[in-house]
Design an enzyme around this catalytic site. Structure first.
Site, PDB file in Angstrom:
ATOM      1  N   ARG A  15      24.099 -18.733  45.898  1.00  0.00           N
ATOM      2  CA  ARG A  15      25.127 -17.932  46.572  1.00  0.00           C
ATOM      3  C   ARG A  15      24.581 -16.521  46.839  1.00  0.00           C
ATOM      4  O   ARG A  15      24.203 -16.189  47.951  1.00  0.00           O
ATOM      5  CB  ARG A  15      26.405 -17.913  45.697  1.00  0.00           C
ATOM      6  CG  ARG A  15      27.660 -17.488  46.449  1.00  0.00           C
ATOM      7  CD  ARG A  15      27.815 -16.014  46.542  1.00  0.00           C
ATOM      8  NE  ARG A  15      27.722 -15.357  45.242  1.00  0.00           N
ATOM      9  CZ  ARG A  15      27.587 -14.049  45.087  1.00  0.00           C
ATOM     10  NH1 ARG A  15      27.510 -13.260  46.139  1.00  0.00           N
ATOM     11  NH2 ARG A  15      27.501 -13.522  43.878  1.00  0.00           N
ATOM     12  N   ASP A  16      24.486 -15.723  45.817  1.00  0.00           N
ATOM     13  CA  ASP A  16      24.001 -14.347  45.970  1.00  0.00           C
ATOM     14  C   ASP A  16      22.582 -14.326  46.544  1.00  0.00           C
ATOM     15  O   ASP A  16      22.233 -13.483  47.377  1.00  0.00           O
ATOM     16  CB  ASP A  16      24.012 -13.657  44.592  1.00  0.00           C
ATOM     17  CG  ASP A  16      24.165 -12.145  44.686  1.00  0.00           C
ATOM     18  OD1 ASP A  16      24.059 -11.603  45.782  1.00  0.00           O
ATOM     19  OD2 ASP A  16      24.379 -11.510  43.637  1.00  0.00           O
ATOM     20  N   HIS A 212      26.171  -8.964  35.563  1.00  0.00           N
ATOM     21  CA  HIS A 212      25.521  -9.351  36.826  1.00  0.00           C
ATOM     22  C   HIS A 212      24.650  -8.171  37.271  1.00  0.00           C
ATOM     23  O   HIS A 212      25.161  -7.152  37.693  1.00  0.00           O
ATOM     24  CB  HIS A 212      26.617  -9.666  37.855  1.00  0.00           C
ATOM     25  CG  HIS A 212      26.100 -10.057  39.209  1.00  0.00           C
ATOM     26  ND1 HIS A 212      26.111 -11.370  39.644  1.00  0.00           N
ATOM     27  CD2 HIS A 212      25.579  -9.332  40.229  1.00  0.00           C
ATOM     28  CE1 HIS A 212      25.619 -11.417  40.880  1.00  0.00           C
ATOM     29  NE2 HIS A 212      25.287 -10.194  41.253  1.00  0.00           N
ATOM     30  N   HIS A 214      21.169  -6.538  39.308  1.00  0.00           N
ATOM     31  CA  HIS A 214      20.123  -6.642  40.333  1.00  0.00           C
ATOM     32  C   HIS A 214      18.924  -5.822  39.861  1.00  0.00           C
ATOM     33  O   HIS A 214      19.077  -4.849  39.120  1.00  0.00           O
ATOM     34  CB  HIS A 214      20.641  -6.135  41.678  1.00  0.00           C
ATOM     35  CG  HIS A 214      21.530  -7.127  42.382  1.00  0.00           C
ATOM     36  ND1 HIS A 214      21.223  -7.693  43.581  1.00  0.00           N
ATOM     37  CD2 HIS A 214      22.716  -7.668  42.018  1.00  0.00           C
ATOM     38  CE1 HIS A 214      22.174  -8.537  43.941  1.00  0.00           C
ATOM     39  NE2 HIS A 214      23.110  -8.541  43.014  1.00  0.00           N
ATOM     40  N   CYS A 245      22.293  -7.310  48.980  1.00  0.00           N
ATOM     41  CA  CYS A 245      23.652  -6.970  49.363  1.00  0.00           C
ATOM     42  C   CYS A 245      23.594  -6.368  50.762  1.00  0.00           C
ATOM     43  O   CYS A 245      22.803  -5.464  51.003  1.00  0.00           O
ATOM     44  CB  CYS A 245      24.257  -5.983  48.376  1.00  0.00           C
ATOM     45  SG  CYS A 245      25.830  -5.293  48.929  1.00  0.00           S
ATOM     46  N   ASN A 254      18.463 -10.265  42.827  1.00  0.00           N
ATOM     47  CA  ASN A 254      19.111 -10.410  41.528  1.00  0.00           C
ATOM     48  C   ASN A 254      17.988 -10.356  40.496  1.00  0.00           C
ATOM     49  O   ASN A 254      16.825 -10.494  40.841  1.00  0.00           O
ATOM     50  CB  ASN A 254      19.788 -11.782  41.421  1.00  0.00           C
ATOM     51  CG  ASN A 254      21.061 -11.863  42.243  1.00  0.00           C
ATOM     52  OD1 ASN A 254      21.056 -12.314  43.370  1.00  0.00           O
ATOM     53  ND2 ASN A 254      22.147 -11.413  41.668  1.00  0.00           N
TER      54      ASN A 254
HETATM   55 ZN    ZN Z   1      24.843  -9.667  43.227  1.00  0.00          ZN
END
Ligand code: ZN
Length: 314
Positions: A15-16, A212, A214, A245, A254
């Site tokens: 996803r990310d 979470h 990065h 992002c 990430n």
């Molecule tokens: Zn993220």
């Protein structure tokens, strides 16, 4: 948390990691990736995002990916949605967990999901109501992501008090988990320690608090260790450090899942993940995204001589 593990790693690469990829990651490739990573022992995988395909064509195959993910047992299938519409689709697809995301920073929330923070909280309440209407004992878990909790590329510094306020609103509304997110990779370990200590002290008895991070400025794993020391036991990461992002220029990456597992296993904490098998999964990513640089130092350097991962020492 799955029995027998000390720390829960959650793969967010599907996803990310790929949401801002211009190249469409083929559906069969996504299924191969999640299948291989589940086989490596990953306890939770965020497999897609339920958003309009016009906005993010990468996830046009979301329902198909979840359907395939559900044919494999033994791990938690998560999906992201920033609104009720996407949550409905995710529930219909049969996910185990919904990751709902709201930015602590008003400006970032407007840019990212085109709504005020208040509107996002109100929509979350509707998602909780919808979830609670569903029959059966296996209700979908609702995790709330607090994006830009450690800094915002639009508004700058984000006060801990703002994070605590939003966390409280979500817990009161019925969140099953809080995910404190350094969406744009601004955080340093001291800041992480202050933040996670505050959030875990206040909400840790009610809900799990996850991290979470990065690795935008190279402090990703240092931040993991700071959160770990503050009592955090749930970490998002993406295989080979894919990610970014759209509103944070150069915020690529990430934290690297393979390096995270190496850190935790080396610290004597069982993740349940087979590190060698995990590293092999990178091949699937490389095949499907040949132009994309893959990150990760463990995959490059290999295991130290005599290294025994905690999961295998048991
Ligand atoms: Zn993220």
């Amino acid at each position: 948390m799955r029995p027998g593990i000390d720390v829960e790693c959650r793969e967010v690469g599907l996803r990310d990691g790929i949401q801002i990829q211009k190249v469409f990651f083929p559906t069969v490739g996504k299924i191969a990736w999640l299948t291989a990573e589940a086989a490596a022992g990953m306890p939770e995988i965020e497999v897609c995002s339920f958003v309009p395909p016009k906005l993010l064509p990468q996830f046009a195959d979301a329902a198909e990916v979840v359907a395939a993910a559900k044919t494999i047992d033994g791990y938690c299938i998560a999906a992201l949605s920033p609104n009720l519409r996407g949550a409905m689709d995710a529930f219909n697809a049969g996910v185990h967990k919904l990751n709902y995301v709201t930015s602590v920073s008003e400006e970032h929330n407007l840019a990212n999901v085109r709504r005020t923070v208040d509107e996002s909280v109100e929509d979350f309440k509707r998602i909780v109501a919808l979830r609670d209407e569903s029959a059966g004992d296996n209700k979908v878990k609702l995790a709330t992501g607090l994006a830009t909790a450690l800094g915002c590329s639009i508004s700058g510094q984000v006060p801990i008090a703002d994070v605590m306020k939003l966390a409280e609103r979500f817990v009161e509304a019925g969140a099953d988990e809080l995910v404190v997110s350094d969406t744009v990779g601004y955080a340093n370990p001291q800041q992480v320690k202050d933040m996670f200590t505050a959030v875990i002290n206040e909400f840790g008895k009610q809900v799990p608090v996850a991290a979470h991070f990065h690795d935008t400025r190279g402090l990703g794993l240092a931040n993991v260790y700071a959160a770990l020391e503050s009592g955090c036991r749930h970490f998002d990461a993406s295989l080979a450090g894919l990610g970014g992002c759209p509103f944070a220029p150069k915020a690529t990456g990430n934290i690297v899942m393979d390096d995270l597992v190496f850190l935790l296993e080396g610290a004597g904490l069982k993740t349940g993940v087979d590190l060698d098998k995990l590293v092999e999964v990178r091949e699937i990513v490389a095949t499907n995204l040949p132009e994309e640089p893959l990150h990760g130092m463990y995959a490059k350097a290999g295991a130290p001589k005599g290294f025994v991962p905690a999961t295998q020492a048991a």
